[in-house]
Write an enzyme that holds these catalytic residues in place. Structure first.
Site, PDB file in Angstrom:
ATOM      1  N   PRO A 298      -4.529  -8.684  -9.378  1.00 24.83           N
ATOM      2  CA  PRO A 298      -4.604  -7.991  -8.158  1.00 24.83           C
ATOM      3  C   PRO A 298      -3.257  -7.325  -7.205  1.00 24.83           C
ATOM      4  CG  PRO A 298      -4.963 -10.548  -8.021  1.00 24.83           C
ATOM      5  CD  PRO A 298      -4.416 -10.587  -9.649  1.00 24.83           C
ATOM      6  N   ARG A 300      -2.619  -4.716  -5.215  1.00 25.41           N
ATOM      7  CA  ARG A 300      -3.022  -4.737  -3.930  1.00 25.41           C
ATOM      8  C   ARG A 300      -3.872  -5.595  -2.652  1.00 25.41           C
ATOM      9  NH1 ARG A 300      -4.344   1.509  -2.711  1.00 25.41           N
ATOM     10  NH2 ARG A 300      -4.381   1.849  -5.165  1.00 25.41           N
ATOM     11  N   CYS A 372       9.792  19.154   3.680  1.00 25.61           N
ATOM     12  CA  CYS A 372       9.547  20.644   3.625  1.00 25.61           C
ATOM     13  C   CYS A 372       8.561  20.848   2.970  1.00 25.61           C
ATOM     14  CB  CYS A 372      10.989  21.150   3.117  1.00 25.61           C
ATOM     15  SG  CYS A 372      11.900  21.074   4.799  1.00 25.61           S
ATOM     16  N   TYR A 402       1.823   0.299  -2.969  1.00 22.26           N
ATOM     17  CA  TYR A 402       2.188   1.442  -3.771  1.00 22.26           C
ATOM     18  C   TYR A 402       3.244   2.315  -2.523  1.00 22.26           C
ATOM     19  CZ  TYR A 402      -0.481   0.144  -7.319  1.00 22.26           C
ATOM     20  OH  TYR A 402      -1.244  -1.616  -7.763  1.00 22.26           O
TER      21      TYR A 402
HETATM   22  C1  LIG Z   1      -1.696  -1.020 -11.261  1.00 25.15           C
HETATM   23  C2  LIG Z   1      -2.531  -2.536 -12.007  1.00 25.15           C
HETATM   24  C3  LIG Z   1      -2.926  -3.534 -11.640  1.00 25.15           C
HETATM   25  C4  LIG Z   1      -2.647  -3.636  -9.741  1.00 25.15           C
HETATM   26  O1  LIG Z   1      -3.674  -3.025  -9.403  1.00 25.15           O
HETATM   27  P1  LIG Z   1      -4.203  -2.939  -7.671  1.00 25.15           P
HETATM   28  O2  LIG Z   1      -5.166  -1.954  -7.612  1.00 25.15           O
HETATM   29  O3  LIG Z   1      -3.224  -3.035  -7.555  1.00 25.15           O
HETATM   30  O4  LIG Z   1      -4.869  -4.265  -7.962  1.00 25.15           O
HETATM   31  C5  LIG Z   1      -3.157  -4.279 -12.661  1.00 25.15           C
HETATM   32  N1  LIG Z   1      -3.272  -4.293 -14.080  1.00 25.15           N
HETATM   33  C6  LIG Z   1      -2.350  -3.245 -14.180  1.00 25.15           C
HETATM   34  C7  LIG Z   1      -2.554  -3.041 -16.309  1.00 25.15           C
HETATM   35  C8  LIG Z   1      -2.634  -2.105 -13.759  1.00 25.15           C
HETATM   36  O5  LIG Z   1      -1.846  -0.682 -14.207  1.00 25.15           O
END
Ligand SMILES: *Cc1c(COP(=O)(O)O)cnc(C)c1O
Length: 443
Positions: A298, A300, A372, A402
């Protein structure tokens, strides 16, 4: 008045006397001290969410639980890497740069997992030399490269294969990663996944410990995770049938959805992982294989809700639309350079006035940045008090993931600082970029 919505803000946020408080500090004071735009990260909230995911994985899978890898790409800096370490999580990095941050923070390299669909030779070499725990392989060329480099360095590298299970994750196309037509992983359906397993087994310098899938991001429908898990367990069973041994690990990626708007609800770590565990255990029992050590990634879901962006309003403008209605444009001092998600993914956010109470009637408002670009939109449509004007502080919650990590210098605008707040005290953990920083790149 746009209402404060506790489900979208970090846990230690509240409104008192018309003022937004974050982690025991008054947002207006934080903005006055550190300037805007500013990312304010609630440190205790970060710790709580990290521990919640770790605890949820352990209670769902018990002694078979693997590692919670915090996805560095959502937001990483040395201080955050230290929080991750303190809470006992691993880190998933997807570039040499993210790896360098983990290393600079003194992170235990055995708890690092390296991703990426086009890792450079330097990235692979430094990962192996530093002792990165797991390299997740994404192409046939990479199997060859990691195999040879590990051999040259005299090491046996633990690896996973990234598998594309062929799942439609029901999220925005740009953040959906597991249907067939994507750049990531080895397709299960085409047979590439099985071929990759055979390729890895040819290298004595590679230890294939398990398989991995990450089906996308901002997912609320737990069915996607369950279908992916089921398909991957099918591959583990085929491996056992063919080679008479079991792969011990299964990494099911990240992607757990969070609330961005009032009334939305972030996925609950305990319930989503408990549901997943039921499916995993049932499928493993049916396939007569042991339950592998399950890891997750995880990003996000840990950092997203911890952070609020503070902006200062600079100008306002009323525009009459074709239907005769009026749209109020409220311009803030940041925008797409600190939050590209609205223009990249049509992402929605909410905002509140952080510095005062307003009793003015609400008007149809669009919050825009200072770049812009017409698409430089922070919030496409929100009802905001009509007296919002220059000097007001707007707070946009749930910007921890992000936001700063995808920030750019478009228009030579400098990237905001990140300030951690804990028990009412603020601390700069990433300083604001200066124009001199940008000019110093030029020779
Ligand atoms: C982006 C990503 C994550 C994390 O995704 P979230 O939506 O931020 O939990 C985990 N593993 C891989 C391989 C990713 O590319």
């Amino acid at each position: 008045m746009t209402k404060f919505a506790p489900e979208v803000f970090s846990s230690h946020s509240l409104i008192s006397d018309g003022q937004l408080h974050i982690g025991g500090a008054i947002a207006t004071d934080i903005a006055a001290e550190h300037g805007t735009p500013l990312f304010v990260i609630d440190q205790a909230d970060f710790d709580a969410r990290a521990l919640a995911w770790k605890g949820a994985l352990e209670s769902a899978f018990g002694s078979d639980a693997g590692t919670v890898y915090y996805a560095a790409k959502s937001f990483i800096c040395k201080e955050v890497a230290r929080w991750v370490a303190r809470n006992g999580l691993g880190i998933d990095v997807c570039s040499g740069g993210e790896l360098a941050v983990a290393k600079a923070a003194g992170f235990d390299m055995s708890q690092v997992e390296l991703h990426g669909n086009n890792k450079s030779l330097d990235e692979i070499k430094s990962a192996i030399s530093l002792g990165v725990g797991t390299i997740v392989m994404d192409s046939f060329q990479e199997i060859e490269r990691v195999g040879l480099l590990a051999e040259e360095l005299g090491k046996v590298q633990k690896v996973y294969l990234r598998i594309t299970p062929g799942v439609d994750a029901h999220t925005h196309e740009a953040i959906s990663t597991a249907h067939e037509d994507v750049k990531f992983g080895f397709s299960l359906a085409s047979g590439a996944a099985w071929e990759a397993i055979n390729e890895v087994r040819k290298h004595a310098s590679l230890n294939l410990a398990g398989i991995h899938s990450h089906i996308g991001s901002q997912i609320f429908d737990s069915e996607g995770f369950e279908i992916a898990a089921t398909k991957l367990i099918g591959l583990l069973a085929r491996f056992r049938d063919e080679f008479g041994a079991e792969l011990p690990e299964l990494d099911l990626g990240g992607g757990y959805g969070i609330a961005y708007l009032a009334g939305e609800k972030s996925l609950d770590a305990h319930s989503v992982l408990a549901d997943l565990a039921k499916v995993v255990k049932a499928q493993c029992a049916a396939a007569k294989i042991s339950v592998p050590r399950i890891s997750i990634e995880p990003g996000r879901a840990i950092v997203g809700p911890t952070t609020t962006t503070l902006y200062t309003v600079g100008t306002t403008k009323d525009v009459t639309l074709e239907d005769g209605k009026v749209r109020r444009y409220v311009s803030v001092d940041g925008g797409m350079s600190d939050n590209i998600r609205p223009s990249l993914y049509d992402a929605d956010y909410m905002a509140i006035i952080a510095n005062r109470t307003s009793t003015s009637a609400e008007v149809n408002t669009r919050i825009v940045g200072k770049h812009c670009e017409t698409g430089d939109i922070v919030i496409r449509q929100i009802s905001l008090a009509s007296d919002v004007g220059p000097g007001d502080i707007l707070a946009v919650p749930a910007t921890g993931a992000y936001g700063r990590s995808m920030a750019s210098n478009y228009n030579h605008i400098t990237r905001p600082a990140v300030v951690a707040v804990l028990d009412g005290k603020t601390r700069v953990i990433v300083r604001r970029e200066s124009t001199e920083d940008l000019l110093s790149l030029e020779l």
